[in-house]
Design a protein around this motif. Structure first.
Motif, short mmCIF file in Angstrom:
data_model
loop_
_atom_site.label_atom_id
_atom_site.label_comp_id
_atom_site.label_asym_id
_atom_site.label_seq_id
_atom_site.Cartn_x
_atom_site.Cartn_y
_atom_site.Cartn_z
N VAL A 82 -8.61 -3.71 16.05
CA VAL A 82 -8.59 -3.21 17.37
C VAL A 82 -7.07 -2.81 17.72
CG1 VAL A 82 -9.19 -3.01 19.55
CG2 VAL A 82 -10.90 -4.02 17.76
N GLN A 83 -6.34 -3.65 17.56
CA GLN A 83 -4.76 -3.50 17.99
C GLN A 83 -4.08 -2.69 16.99
OE1 GLN A 83 -3.78 -4.61 21.07
NE2 GLN A 83 -5.86 -5.35 21.21
N GLY A 84 -4.55 -2.35 15.94
CA GLY A 84 -4.15 -1.44 14.84
C GLY A 84 -2.92 -2.13 13.93
N ASP A 85 -3.23 -3.38 13.70
CA ASP A 85 -2.31 -4.21 13.05
C ASP A 85 -3.05 -4.94 11.77
OD1 ASP A 85 -0.65 -6.35 12.17
OD2 ASP A 85 -0.03 -7.27 14.03
N LEU A 86 -2.93 -4.22 10.66
CA LEU A 86 -3.69 -4.82 9.52
C LEU A 86 -3.05 -5.94 8.98
CD1 LEU A 86 -5.87 -3.88 7.55
CD2 LEU A 86 -4.43 -2.63 6.25
N ASN A 87 -1.48 -6.13 9.15
CA ASN A 87 -1.14 -7.40 8.57
C ASN A 87 -1.77 -8.51 9.17
OD1 ASN A 87 0.83 -5.01 8.26
ND2 ASN A 87 1.96 -6.30 7.25
N ALA A 88 -1.93 -8.38 10.62
CA ALA A 88 -2.44 -9.73 11.22
C ALA A 88 -4.08 -9.91 10.70
CB ALA A 88 -2.47 -9.60 12.67
N ARG A 92 -5.61 -13.59 8.38
CA ARG A 92 -6.98 -14.39 8.88
C ARG A 92 -7.61 -14.82 7.50
NH1 ARG A 92 -8.22 -13.92 14.09
NH2 ARG A 92 -10.27 -14.87 13.62
N GLY A 93 -7.23 -13.96 6.39
CA GLY A 93 -7.81 -14.61 5.14
C GLY A 93 -9.18 -14.09 4.55
N PRO A 94 -9.64 -14.43 3.36
CA PRO A 94 -10.80 -13.95 2.81
C PRO A 94 -12.23 -14.12 3.58
CG PRO A 94 -9.55 -15.08 0.84
CD PRO A 94 -8.92 -15.22 2.47
N ALA A 95 -12.45 -15.04 4.31
CA ALA A 95 -13.59 -15.07 4.92
C ALA A 95 -13.72 -14.07 6.02
CB ALA A 95 -13.70 -16.52 5.57
N ASP A 96 -12.67 -13.95 6.69
CA ASP A 96 -12.80 -13.06 7.73
C ASP A 96 -12.71 -11.45 6.95
OD1 ASP A 96 -12.89 -14.56 9.78
OD2 ASP A 96 -11.06 -13.91 10.85
N GLY A 221 -2.55 -10.17 0.83
CA GLY A 221 -3.03 -10.36 2.04
C GLY A 221 -2.47 -11.70 2.63
N THR A 222 -2.68 -12.85 1.93
CA THR A 222 -2.23 -14.10 2.45
C THR A 222 -1.22 -14.59 1.45
OG1 THR A 222 -4.08 -15.37 1.13
CG2 THR A 222 -4.48 -14.77 3.48
N GLY A 223 -0.04 -15.11 1.99
CA GLY A 223 1.06 -15.70 1.37
C GLY A 223 1.29 -17.18 1.23
N ASN A 224 2.38 -17.57 0.97
CA ASN A 224 2.72 -18.93 0.90
C ASN A 224 4.06 -19.05 1.58
OD1 ASN A 224 3.84 -17.23 -1.33
ND2 ASN A 224 4.82 -19.01 -1.99
N ALA A 225 4.04 -20.60 1.78
CA ALA A 225 5.62 -21.01 2.48
C ALA A 225 6.69 -21.18 1.46
CB ALA A 225 5.34 -22.48 3.22
N LEU A 226 7.86 -20.76 1.95
CA LEU A 226 8.97 -21.03 1.00
C LEU A 226 9.04 -22.19 0.45
CD1 LEU A 226 11.53 -19.49 0.33
CD2 LEU A 226 12.73 -20.63 2.07
N GLY A 227 9.19 -22.29 -0.90
CA GLY A 227 9.27 -23.68 -1.67
C GLY A 227 7.93 -23.72 -2.45
N ALA A 366 1.81 -11.40 4.14
CA ALA A 366 1.02 -10.27 4.22
C ALA A 366 1.49 -8.99 4.35
CB ALA A 366 0.01 -10.51 5.57
N GLY A 367 1.12 -8.30 3.55
CA GLY A 367 1.78 -6.68 3.35
C GLY A 367 2.76 -6.39 2.21
N ASP A 368 3.24 -7.46 1.79
CA ASP A 368 4.10 -7.45 0.77
C ASP A 368 3.63 -6.45 -0.55
OD1 ASP A 368 6.18 -8.83 1.97
OD2 ASP A 368 6.24 -10.44 0.53
N LEU A 369 4.17 -5.63 -1.22
CA LEU A 369 3.78 -4.67 -2.28
C LEU A 369 4.24 -5.09 -3.53
CD1 LEU A 369 1.98 -2.04 -2.58
CD2 LEU A 369 4.26 -0.94 -2.24
N LEU A 370 3.27 -5.10 -4.45
CA LEU A 370 3.76 -5.55 -5.98
C LEU A 370 3.20 -4.40 -6.65
CD1 LEU A 370 2.48 -9.43 -6.56
CD2 LEU A 370 4.67 -8.42 -5.14
N GLY A 371 4.44 -3.40 -7.33
CA GLY A 371 3.96 -2.67 -8.27
C GLY A 371 3.88 -3.11 -9.63
N THR A 372 2.64 -2.31 -10.26
CA THR A 372 2.43 -2.66 -11.59
C THR A 372 3.43 -2.45 -12.63
OG1 THR A 372 1.19 -0.68 -12.02
CG2 THR A 372 0.02 -2.75 -11.20
N GLY A 373 4.19 -1.39 -12.21
CA GLY A 373 4.94 -0.59 -13.62
C GLY A 373 4.27 0.41 -14.01
#
Length: 443
Positions: A82-88, A92-96, A221-227, A366-373
């Motif tokens: 609703v807020q226009g924020d797809l990253n947020a 929230r993860g796969p369940a939502d 969609g969901t990332g990981n902590a550094l390290g 969230a939102g990071d893009l990985l190209g396949t090549g």
């Protein structure tokens, strides 16, 4: 069960929508798809809204939430949209993600009591302009297309086209997120250094060997902590969806600059993606086993899993089309240059790319893009770049109107398309990824 790989009621072959255009069999956006974009009415200064495609229409989610009733769980899951924020929403993860997908599917199904409330929330896609669907903080481009790697390698190393690490390591490099644009992007012919084989020194000027690259983009969609790492068991759930991706390339600039650290100016001037993110859940019916050719080494344990072997590949039919300025002026249709399939072209799966990217502790967000090549097939007419189709510029391509191309000319429009089909599933697609070449800036 992971909704990215398992089928449920939202994939039902018999499911139809009260939006008639979603049921015609030719649309990229049947009710089984429900991809996300960020858009607004063209020519207005309205806020960018998150929308979901259904047939030739788009459902404005901000308006839809106000128009219909929702449970507390649905309201919480929908709030970022609703807020226009797809990253947020993605964080929230796969369940939502699945909760919203199921809710939208029920609301848009033929006979739904929500039709009366939601019908005014539809906007014709032809009336929209698009922004990037999400904020892309980082962009990594991989090199998973083994046929592309082999063909290009033969141009430079006929006796040893694949380097020793290719079958062991998902090769990639960090790209430039700031120059990623959405379909409809105009691409200015880049300037750069080039060096002719018979010249003692390079020269600076417009690129003469401008190319496209047919790719897919994976949206985290969901990332990981550094390290920390995302292992193969977690990688599937980290992926939100996929887009078409054109990694524009200045081949003559690339040839001079790429050693020893890889491409730089030859790649950083533009990348174009399609506006709709097709979710991994929507792609579940098109999963295939992942196998390696006989005699090739198997992936190291950190890049292997039973789930990846069983259903790591995705059957996406891809194609590249060209519409030259002359064709556009004469109102001639775009011409297909090549076609290939993601499952046949890629040496590594989407989950393997995520696992490898984080193997050293790199944090994805969230939102990071990985190209396949570049996703080229094994046959000459399945090449995903002009570099391959023209054999390094040695064999011009003749178009139906008599024009010839070895590389792109100013005014050329390049269109990427992707579509999935399988027995027992409703076919769906990605929409178009279109970009047009503009002349280099003078001076």
């Amino acid at each position: 069960m992971n909704p990215n790989t398992h089928l449920d009621a939202t994939h039902d072959l018999a499911l139809c929508s009260w939006v008639a255009s979603a049921n015609d069999g030719a649309t990229d956006f049947p009710i089984q798809n429900l991809p996300y974009a960020r858009a607004r009415r063209a020519g207005t200064d309205e806020p960018w809204r998150i929308m979901v495609a259904i047939g030739d229409q788009a459902l404005d989610l901000a308006a839809a939430v106000l128009a219909a009733e929702h449970t507390d769980a649905q309201t919480a899951a929908l709030a970022p949209l609703v807020q226009g924020d797809l990253n947020a929403f993605m964080t929230r993860g796969p369940a939502d993600w699945q909760l919203v997908r199921e809710s939208l599917s029920r609301a848009l199904t033929m006979g739904s009591p929500a039709e009366r409330a939601l019908a005014p929330c539809l906007i014709a896609q032809s009336a929209l302009e698009f922004a990037l669907p999400c904020t892309i903080g980082d962009y990594t481009d991989f090199y998973t297309g083994i046929h592309h790697a082999t063909t290009v390698g033969k141009l430079f190393r006929p006796d040893n086209p694949l380097l020793p690490n290719y079958q062991w390591v998902p090769i990639g490099y960090h790209g430039r997120a700031s120059s990623i644009g959405v379909s409809g992007q105009t691409v200015r012919r880049p300037m750069g250094q080039t060096k002719a084989p018979d010249s003692d020194s390079p020269q600076f000027g417009p690129c003469k060997r401008l190319d496209f690259e047919l790719e897919l983009g994976l949206v985290i969609g969901t990332g990981n902590a550094l390290g920390e790492r995302i292992d193969m068991a977690q990688a599937e759930a980290a992926l939100f969806g996929m887009v078409l991706l054109n990694d524009w390339s200045a081949r003559d600039v690339q040839a001079w600059e790429y050693q020893p650290l890889g491409p730089f100016l030859s790649k950083n001037f533009a990348t174009t993606i399609s506006p709709w993110i097709v979710t991994m859940a929507a792609l579940a019916p098109f999963r295939l086993p992942f196998t390696r050719p006989a005699g090739d080494p198997q992936p190291l344990p950190y890049l292997d899993s039973a789930a990846n072997r069983a259903a790591g590949a995705i059957d996406v039919q891809l194609s590249v089309w060209i519409e030259t300025a002359q064709m556009s002026a004469s109102k001639a249709s775009a011409v297909r240059l090549s076609s290939s399939n993601f499952s046949e072209a890629a040496y590594w799966t989407a989950t393997q790319l995520v696992a490898h990217h984080t193997a050293g502790g790199c944090n994805l967000q969230a939102g990071d893009l990985l190209g396949t090549g570049t996703l080229s097939g094994p046959a000459p007419d399945q090449a995903g770049s002009l570099l391959e189709l023209s054999m390094g510029g040695k064999t011009p391509i003749t178009l139906p109107n008599g024009e010839q191309r070895t590389f792109l000319a100013d005014g050329d429009g390049v269109i990427l398309k992707g579509r999935c089909s399988a027995v027992g599933a409703v076919a769906l697609g990605f929409g178009e990824c279109r970009g047009t070449v503009l002349p280099a800036l003078a001076g």
